[in-house]
Design a protein around this motif. Structure first.
Motif, PDB file in Angstrom:
ATOM      1  N   ASN A 142      11.515   1.707  -0.637  1.00 12.31           N
ATOM      2  CA  ASN A 142      11.418   1.025   0.889  1.00 12.31           C
ATOM      3  C   ASN A 142      11.267   0.359   1.094  1.00 12.31           C
ATOM      4  O   ASN A 142      11.062  -0.524   2.726  1.00 12.31           O
ATOM      5  CB  ASN A 142       9.938   1.076   0.312  1.00 12.31           C
ATOM      6  CG  ASN A 142       9.584   2.741   0.391  1.00 12.31           C
ATOM      7  OD1 ASN A 142       9.489   4.022   0.865  1.00 12.31           O
ATOM      8  ND2 ASN A 142       9.129   3.605  -1.242  1.00 12.31           N
ATOM      9  N   GLU A 143      11.389  -1.551   0.138  1.00 14.51           N
ATOM     10  CA  GLU A 143      11.295  -2.778   0.925  1.00 14.51           C
ATOM     11  C   GLU A 143      12.957  -3.383   0.873  1.00 14.51           C
ATOM     12  O   GLU A 143      13.455  -4.131   2.138  1.00 14.51           O
ATOM     13  CB  GLU A 143      10.164  -3.313   0.484  1.00 14.51           C
ATOM     14  CG  GLU A 143       9.008  -2.478   0.277  1.00 14.51           C
ATOM     15  CD  GLU A 143       8.556  -3.002   1.705  1.00 14.51           C
ATOM     16  OE1 GLU A 143       8.018  -4.648   1.820  1.00 14.51           O
ATOM     17  OE2 GLU A 143       8.405  -1.435   2.541  1.00 14.51           O
ATOM     18  N   GLY A 144      13.264  -2.956  -0.252  1.00 14.51           N
ATOM     19  CA  GLY A 144      14.597  -4.033  -1.160  1.00 14.51           C
ATOM     20  C   GLY A 144      14.579  -4.347  -2.197  1.00 14.51           C
ATOM     21  O   GLY A 144      14.039  -3.690  -3.059  1.00 14.51           O
ATOM     22  N   PHE A 145      15.077  -4.927  -2.572  1.00 17.85           N
ATOM     23  CA  PHE A 145      15.316  -5.651  -3.936  1.00 17.85           C
ATOM     24  C   PHE A 145      14.547  -6.228  -4.520  1.00 17.85           C
ATOM     25  O   PHE A 145      13.232  -6.820  -3.850  1.00 17.85           O
ATOM     26  CB  PHE A 145      16.852  -6.314  -4.256  1.00 17.85           C
ATOM     27  CG  PHE A 145      17.461  -6.419  -5.645  1.00 17.85           C
ATOM     28  CD1 PHE A 145      17.526  -5.146  -6.529  1.00 17.85           C
ATOM     29  CD2 PHE A 145      16.812  -7.898  -7.022  1.00 17.85           C
ATOM     30  CE1 PHE A 145      17.336  -5.448  -8.102  1.00 17.85           C
ATOM     31  CE2 PHE A 145      17.132  -7.753  -7.922  1.00 17.85           C
ATOM     32  CZ  PHE A 145      17.636  -6.537  -8.250  1.00 17.85           C
ATOM     33  N   VAL A 146      14.065  -6.092  -5.757  1.00 15.90           N
ATOM     34  CA  VAL A 146      12.381  -6.535  -6.386  1.00 15.90           C
ATOM     35  C   VAL A 146      12.349  -8.081  -5.775  1.00 15.90           C
ATOM     36  O   VAL A 146      11.338  -8.290  -6.363  1.00 15.90           O
ATOM     37  CB  VAL A 146      12.731  -6.274  -8.688  1.00 15.90           C
ATOM     38  CG1 VAL A 146      12.045  -4.594  -8.415  1.00 15.90           C
ATOM     39  CG2 VAL A 146      13.669  -6.338  -8.966  1.00 15.90           C
ATOM     40  N   SER A 147      13.691  -8.560  -6.179  1.00 20.54           N
ATOM     41  CA  SER A 147      13.110  -9.795  -5.664  1.00 20.54           C
ATOM     42  C   SER A 147      13.486 -11.017  -4.397  1.00 20.54           C
ATOM     43  O   SER A 147      12.981 -12.003  -3.847  1.00 20.54           O
ATOM     44  CB  SER A 147      14.221 -11.259  -6.150  1.00 20.54           C
ATOM     45  OG  SER A 147      15.479  -9.759  -5.477  1.00 20.54           O
ATOM     46  N   TYR A 148      13.761  -9.638  -3.597  1.00 19.26           N
ATOM     47  CA  TYR A 148      12.783 -10.036  -1.909  1.00 19.26           C
ATOM     48  C   TYR A 148      12.115  -9.333  -1.272  1.00 19.26           C
ATOM     49  O   TYR A 148      11.547 -10.104  -0.399  1.00 19.26           O
ATOM     50  CB  TYR A 148      14.470 -10.178  -1.623  1.00 19.26           C
ATOM     51  CG  TYR A 148      15.058  -8.939  -0.958  1.00 19.26           C
ATOM     52  CD1 TYR A 148      15.116  -8.567   0.052  1.00 19.26           C
ATOM     53  CD2 TYR A 148      16.133  -8.890  -1.642  1.00 19.26           C
ATOM     54  CE1 TYR A 148      15.550  -7.481   0.969  1.00 19.26           C
ATOM     55  CE2 TYR A 148      16.948  -7.396  -1.520  1.00 19.26           C
ATOM     56  CZ  TYR A 148      16.536  -6.771   0.082  1.00 19.26           C
ATOM     57  OH  TYR A 148      17.649  -5.951   0.590  1.00 19.26           O
ATOM     58  N   GLY A 149      12.218  -7.962  -1.347  1.00 21.94           N
ATOM     59  CA  GLY A 149      10.890  -6.921  -1.021  1.00 21.94           C
ATOM     60  C   GLY A 149      10.637  -7.156   0.444  1.00 21.94           C
ATOM     61  O   GLY A 149       9.767  -6.820   0.732  1.00 21.94           O
ATOM     62  N   GLY A 150      12.107  -6.928   0.952  1.00 20.17           N
ATOM     63  CA  GLY A 150      12.044  -7.346   2.501  1.00 20.17           C
ATOM     64  C   GLY A 150      11.852  -8.198   3.267  1.00 20.17           C
ATOM     65  O   GLY A 150      11.720  -8.358   4.544  1.00 20.17           O
ATOM     66  N   LEU A 151      11.836  -9.725   2.251  1.00 18.58           N
ATOM     67  CA  LEU A 151      11.488 -11.239   2.823  1.00 18.58           C
ATOM     68  C   LEU A 151      13.110 -11.662   2.823  1.00 18.58           C
ATOM     69  O   LEU A 151      13.778 -11.319   2.053  1.00 18.58           O
ATOM     70  CB  LEU A 151      10.222 -11.136   2.441  1.00 18.58           C
ATOM     71  CG  LEU A 151       9.042 -10.701   1.735  1.00 18.58           C
ATOM     72  CD1 LEU A 151       8.415 -11.910   1.618  1.00 18.58           C
ATOM     73  CD2 LEU A 151       8.863 -11.131   3.709  1.00 18.58           C
ATOM     74  N   GLU A 177       0.474  -1.171  -0.261  1.00 17.71           N
ATOM     75  CA  GLU A 177      -0.059   0.648   0.223  1.00 17.71           C
ATOM     76  C   GLU A 177       0.726   1.360   0.224  1.00 17.71           C
ATOM     77  O   GLU A 177       0.186   2.396  -1.067  1.00 17.71           O
ATOM     78  CB  GLU A 177      -0.843  -0.062   1.441  1.00 17.71           C
ATOM     79  CG  GLU A 177      -1.657  -1.752   1.293  1.00 17.71           C
ATOM     80  CD  GLU A 177      -2.596  -1.399   2.298  1.00 17.71           C
ATOM     81  OE1 GLU A 177      -3.323  -1.692   2.717  1.00 17.71           O
ATOM     82  OE2 GLU A 177      -1.805  -1.020   3.994  1.00 17.71           O
ATOM     83  N   LYS A 178       1.897   0.771   0.696  1.00 18.69           N
ATOM     84  CA  LYS A 178       2.867   2.215   1.109  1.00 18.69           C
ATOM     85  C   LYS A 178       3.491   2.683  -0.455  1.00 18.69           C
ATOM     86  O   LYS A 178       3.437   3.670  -0.613  1.00 18.69           O
ATOM     87  CB  LYS A 178       3.903   2.007   1.449  1.00 18.69           C
ATOM     88  CG  LYS A 178       5.123   3.350   2.087  1.00 18.69           C
ATOM     89  CD  LYS A 178       5.845   2.824   3.226  1.00 18.69           C
ATOM     90  CE  LYS A 178       6.991   4.413   3.330  1.00 18.69           C
ATOM     91  NZ  LYS A 178       7.552   3.929   4.305  1.00 18.69           N
TER      92      LYS A 178
END
Length: 468
Positions: A296-305, A101-102
């Motif tokens: 905001n999250e991290g690289f597109v293949s992990y997105g903060g996970l 959402e952010k």
């Protein structure tokens, strides 16, 4: 057919504190169950978000996680699952739904404003939903836009039986678009199922009708997808023409009526952390999403996970659309609701998929909306039986961002959210007994006022005091 979709393999001990200890714990946390320690809770029905039990295949997947910063095998597995379940190929993982959402909502507002002439730049943007949930409304308002709700009127009457109380009121939707102008509507959000209205589903016909309206006005449709599989199950059970179709087939059709999706994977996909933001066709928007993901999250293949969580999510998405699991899940919630109705507890009907919503306004009619009957009932559940749950009403709605006036919900609800694959029917029957005792002394329960009130998403951190 029997409802047994799994058996228990691991257990966690729980403890019921004495009533005097529970009273002290509640006072210490400012009469806000968000502040309670989990070790002090006996039955935790606060949320179904990230609280489910993993399957043996998900536990095994955790051990296969590829922690590469980019080019992760786990991302490739998730991509296969996302395409299989939703039919979307352009997506990013996020740490949870609010991460999606952010990223998305500011980009949609920016895109809308860029399409206007310079003399129209100051016009107020809006997002229209069947009903925004708390973080969705907050992210909308943080962009400077307004969050408008257009759920059907039947949703506000908890005793009315309607198969799809989550439906968008299409007449009201068109009226809002025409009144404000299509160039002011940044997006239409379909929340499936509609959490704030009692976990109520949206029909396929309604999703189709809304999408046709959106296309007429050239407005994008976002599917807020936290409980997409439960919504598909209700379509199969309640909507003509879908009884013989598989859950996967129904989900595939649902996502033809959206242009993009946000997903808190902590709900239906049954992982403890994770989310997804997917775009169907708009490549320019997707490239902007990728850039904001990295920021905001991290690289597109992990997105903060972690890679292990991505691998677990790849499995959970497929398990979410398993009909045997969904049947067991929803029938447990229906059983819980049936017992509450037999005990004379007023609840939103028909029962939704992920929770029971008690009509706290009806159960505590002596408490006005501005003293938060839903919160009062939630606190009493902990005091009486060590049960933690959440308010969904005026306390959650907060204040009007322009006037500062308290919003008043047309439904003052207390939500008992059922974690997936966690509690037995006997444990839920204990909750029925607790509510029965509360009903017998309902008139003695006080309302609440603020000791401390944050400006945004106040229900998470506010401190309250009982009104004597």
């Amino acid at each position: 057919m029997a409802d047994f979709a799994f058996k228990v393999k691991t257990v966690e001990p729980i403890t019921l504190l004495s009533k005097s200890e529970r009273k002290r714990k509640l006072m210490e946390c400012g009469y806000n169950p968000f502040g309670l320690k989990s070790r002090d809770v006996y039955i935790d029905l606060h949320t179904d978000s990230g609280t489910g039990a993993l399957s043996q295949d998900q536990w095994a997947a955790l051990m296969l996680g590829d922690e590469a910063y980019s080019g992760s095998r786990s991302f490739d597995e998730l991509a296969k699952s996302v395409e299989t379940v939703f039919g979307y190929t352009k997506f990013i993982p996020t740490h949870q739904g609010r991460g999606a959402e952010k990223i998305l909502y500011p980009l949609l507002v920016k895109k809308l404003k860029e399409g206007r002439g310079h003399h129209q730049q100051d016009k107020k943007s809006v997002f229209i939903s069947n009903f925004h949930f708390d973080t969705t409304a907050a992210h909308v308002e943080l962009t400077g836009a307004l969050a408008l709700n257009c759920v059907i009127r039947e949703a506000y009457d908890t005793q009315t039986e309607h198969p799809f109380k989550g439906n968008m009121d299409t007449g009201k939707l068109k009226a809002e678009i025409n009144e404000r102008g299509a160039d002011c509507v940044a997006g239409i959000i379909m929340t499936v199922t509609c959490n704030s209205m009692g976990g109520q589903p949206v029909s396929m016909q309604n999703m189709k009708d809304v999408y046709e309206i959106a296309k007429h006005y050239d407005i994008p449709v976002i599917i807020d997808s936290a409980r997409f599989a439960e919504n598909a199950y209700f379509i199969k059970q309640r909507e003509a023409g879908y009884g013989d179709k598989s859950i996967q087939t129904i989900v595939t059709e649902m996502y033809q009526y959206g242009d993009m999706m946000t997903l808190s994977a902590k709900k239906d996909p049954m992982v403890n952390i994770g989310g997804i933001l997917a775009i169907r066709d708009d490549m320019d928007l997707y490239r902007q999403v990728e850039m904001m993901c990295i920021v905001n999250e991290g690289f597109v293949s992990y997105g903060g996970l972690a890679g292990r969580d991505i691998q677990c999510l790849a499995v959970g998405l497929l398990e979410a659309v398993d009909e045997n699991y969904l049947r067991a899940r929803i029938r447990q919630v229906e059983h819980f609701g049936r017992l509450l109705k037999e005990a004379g507890i007023p609840i939103q009907t028909p029962v939704g998929g992920h929770a029971i919503f008690i009509d706290a306004g009806a159960m505590l009619p002596h408490i006005p909306a501005h003293q938060f009957p839903g919160q009062a009932l939630a606190n009493e559940l902990y005091l009486e039986g060590g049960v933690r749950c959440a308010e969904i009403g005026s306390f959650l709605l907060g204040r009007d961002p322009e006037t500062g006036e308290q919003k008043e919900s047309e439904c003052e609800l207390t939500r008992l959210a059922i974690p997936r694959r966690v509690y037995s029917n006997e444990q839920l029957e204990y909750v029925v007994d607790v509510l029965t005792r509360i009903k017998a002394k309902a008139e003695t329960i006080p309302g609440y006022d603020f000791e401390y009130e944050p400006a945004l998403l106040r229900h998470f951190l506010a401190r309250l005091l009982p009104i004597t």
